[in-house]
Design a protein around this motif. Structure first.
Motif, PDB file in Angstrom:
ATOM      1  N   ARG A  55       0.830  -1.220   0.000  1.00  0.00           N
ATOM      2  CA  ARG A  55       0.000   0.000   0.000  1.00  0.00           C
ATOM      3  C   ARG A  55       0.858   1.262   0.000  1.00  0.00           C
ATOM      4  O   ARG A  55       0.486   2.274  -0.614  1.00  0.00           O
ATOM      5  N   THR A  56       2.010   1.221   0.648  1.00  0.00           N
ATOM      6  CA  THR A  56       2.916   2.375   0.626  1.00  0.00           C
ATOM      7  C   THR A  56       3.383   2.670  -0.793  1.00  0.00           C
ATOM      8  O   THR A  56       3.619   3.829  -1.160  1.00  0.00           O
ATOM      9  N   ALA A  57       3.502   1.632  -1.603  1.00  0.00           N
ATOM     10  CA  ALA A  57       3.911   1.798  -3.001  1.00  0.00           C
ATOM     11  C   ALA A  57       2.766   2.260  -3.899  1.00  0.00           C
ATOM     12  O   ALA A  57       2.963   2.447  -5.104  1.00  0.00           O
ATOM     13  N   GLY A  58       1.591   2.416  -3.328  1.00  0.00           N
ATOM     14  CA  GLY A  58       0.446   2.842  -4.119  1.00  0.00           C
ATOM     15  C   GLY A  58      -0.243   1.714  -4.846  1.00  0.00           C
ATOM     16  O   GLY A  58      -1.065   1.948  -5.744  1.00  0.00           O
ATOM     17  N   ALA A  59       0.069   0.482  -4.477  1.00  0.00           N
ATOM     18  CA  ALA A  59      -0.522  -0.702  -5.100  1.00  0.00           C
ATOM     19  C   ALA A  59      -1.577  -1.300  -4.176  1.00  0.00           C
ATOM     20  O   ALA A  59      -1.779  -0.850  -3.039  1.00  0.00           O
ATOM     21  N   THR A  60      -2.244  -2.334  -4.667  1.00  0.00           N
ATOM     22  CA  THR A  60      -3.290  -3.023  -3.927  1.00  0.00           C
ATOM     23  C   THR A  60      -2.920  -4.497  -3.795  1.00  0.00           C
ATOM     24  O   THR A  60      -2.456  -5.095  -4.770  1.00  0.00           O
ATOM     25  N   PRO A  61      -3.104  -5.120  -2.621  1.00  0.00           N
ATOM     26  CA  PRO A  61      -2.833  -6.556  -2.503  1.00  0.00           C
ATOM     27  C   PRO A  61      -3.761  -7.368  -3.414  1.00  0.00           C
ATOM     28  O   PRO A  61      -4.980  -7.168  -3.407  1.00  0.00           O
ATOM     29  N   SER A  62      -3.176  -8.267  -4.194  1.00  0.00           N
ATOM     30  CA  SER A  62      -3.989  -9.116  -5.074  1.00  0.00           C
ATOM     31  C   SER A  62      -4.811 -10.125  -4.294  1.00  0.00           C
ATOM     32  O   SER A  62      -5.925 -10.478  -4.698  1.00  0.00           O
ATOM     33  N   PHE A  63      -4.262 -10.621  -3.182  1.00  0.00           N
ATOM     34  CA  PHE A  63      -4.875 -11.759  -2.503  1.00  0.00           C
ATOM     35  C   PHE A  63      -6.037 -11.353  -1.602  1.00  0.00           C
ATOM     36  O   PHE A  63      -6.985 -12.110  -1.434  1.00  0.00           O
ATOM     37  N   LEU A  64      -5.949 -10.174  -0.997  1.00  0.00           N
ATOM     38  CA  LEU A  64      -6.916  -9.770   0.015  1.00  0.00           C
ATOM     39  C   LEU A  64      -8.317  -9.679  -0.592  1.00  0.00           C
ATOM     40  O   LEU A  64      -8.570  -8.869  -1.480  1.00  0.00           O
ATOM     41  N   GLY A  65      -9.203 -10.552  -0.124  1.00  0.00           N
ATOM     42  CA  GLY A  65     -10.562 -10.592  -0.636  1.00  0.00           C
ATOM     43  C   GLY A  65     -10.756 -11.445  -1.871  1.00  0.00           C
ATOM     44  O   GLY A  65     -11.894 -11.627  -2.319  1.00  0.00           O
ATOM     45  N   TYR A  66      -9.670 -11.996  -2.426  1.00  0.00           N
ATOM     46  CA  TYR A  66      -9.778 -12.827  -3.623  1.00  0.00           C
ATOM     47  C   TYR A  66     -10.533 -14.112  -3.287  1.00  0.00           C
ATOM     48  O   TYR A  66     -10.052 -14.915  -2.493  1.00  0.00           O
ATOM     49  N   GLN A  67     -11.719 -14.273  -3.853  1.00  0.00           N
ATOM     50  CA  GLN A  67     -12.582 -15.426  -3.556  1.00  0.00           C
ATOM     51  C   GLN A  67     -12.757 -15.623  -2.045  1.00  0.00           C
ATOM     52  O   GLN A  67     -12.862 -16.745  -1.558  1.00  0.00           O
ATOM     53  N   GLY A  68     -12.728 -14.508  -1.316  1.00  0.00           N
ATOM     54  CA  GLY A  68     -12.922 -14.547   0.124  1.00  0.00           C
ATOM     55  C   GLY A  68     -11.664 -14.734   0.946  1.00  0.00           C
ATOM     56  O   GLY A  68     -11.747 -14.824   2.183  1.00  0.00           O
ATOM     57  N   PHE A  69     -10.479 -14.769   0.315  1.00  0.00           N
ATOM     58  CA  PHE A  69      -9.249 -14.963   1.095  1.00  0.00           C
ATOM     59  C   PHE A  69      -9.051 -13.764   2.023  1.00  0.00           C
ATOM     60  O   PHE A  69      -9.169 -12.608   1.606  1.00  0.00           O
TER      61      PHE A  69
END
Length: 272
Positions: A55-69
């Motif tokens: 998030r500091t890099a201005g990006a979004t985590p791919s995994f968070l919320g992916y199919q409920g992960f």
């Protein structure tokens, strides 16, 4: 963007450049995680470190919320092969942990994983982690326009068969990647040369061998995510995202684009 070969997404050079930005975020997160792994740290603390870097890099985590992960990384310890959910588990001296991380920049994904020993790990675990990583690089280095996914799969398998009596997971594979984290085609870790999707300039794939010290049989835990070895044997998992460019292979999630390892393997480096 162009599409061809049964729904495989083919990227423009500009789109690959954005994927490189996502890949460098992933590389930075995994670098921070490597530095943080030690006896006494929890997998949940590692997850928080990765999310902060992303998030500091201005990006979004791919995994968070992916199919409920529910987390930003997968943290798989010892006999957990992949998809372990971070939480209050405390790492112990002699453990081994697979850390899988993804990031999104402007709608484009990067995905990579490393296996890290905790403290002083047994020699056989260090060898397993090294052989798994080397197999991943062998698979990536096999990529050329006109070849097929099976050439990568065969290279992964052949390397592992040549160095040990390992279990190689077949039910879980690498994958295409781009505007979604998981896309066609699957990239198995066993296979035959000349089979599967044809490789072309602009294709992007994630190669990720999952290897055990025992059999390849696995069990899915009740959380519906964590995959463990059926015989309790320990495992390793390594992954990089790469793209084929007009110059060769560009490993988007490696700090140096994969230049050092690809050159050592006699493969064309395609970074810009």
């Amino acid at each position: 963007m162009g599409w061809r070969s049964r729904g495989v997404e083919i990227k423009t050079p500009e789109q690959v450049d954005v994927m490189r930005r996502a890949g460098l975020v992933v590389a930075a997160a995994l670098e921070a995680l490597r530095a943080a792994v030690r006896p006494g740290v929890t997998t949940g603390e590692l997850d928080a470190i990765a999310e902060d870097v992303i998030r500091t890099a201005g990006a979004t985590p791919s995994f968070l919320g992916y199919q409920g992960f529910p987390a930003s990384i997968c943290a798989s310890v010892d006999d957990e092969v992949v998809h372990g959910i971070p939480g209050d588990r405390v790492l112990r001296d002699g453990d081994v942990v697979s850390l899988d991380c993804g990031a999104i920049v402007d709608g484009w994904h990067g995905d990579a994983a490393v296996t890290v020993p905790v403290g002083t790990a047994p020699p056989e675990l260090l060898t397993l982690a090294r052989d798994t990583e080397d197999a991943m690089w062998a698979g990536i280095a096999a990529a050329r326009p006109g070849r097929r996914v099976g050439d990568l799969s065969a290279a992964v398998e052949e390397h592992l068969r040549s160095v040990g009596d390992y279990g190689i997971l077949e039910d879980y594979t690498g994958h295409g990647i781009g505007s979604q984290m998981h896309q066609p085609p699957d990239v198995p870790n066993v296979g035959r040369r000349g089979r599967g999707t044809r490789l072309v300039e602009g294709i992007a794939l994630a190669v990720e061998p999952m290897v055990t010290l025992g059999t390849a049989d696995t069990v899915l835990l009740e959380d519906d995510w964590t995959v463990v070895t059926a015989d309790g044997s320990w495992s390793a998992h390594c992954e990089h995202t790469f793209a084929l460019t007009d110059r060769g292979i560009w490993v988007l999630t490696a700090h140096d684009g994969g230049e050092e390892r690809l050159t050592a393997l006699g493969a064309p480096y395609g970074g810009r």
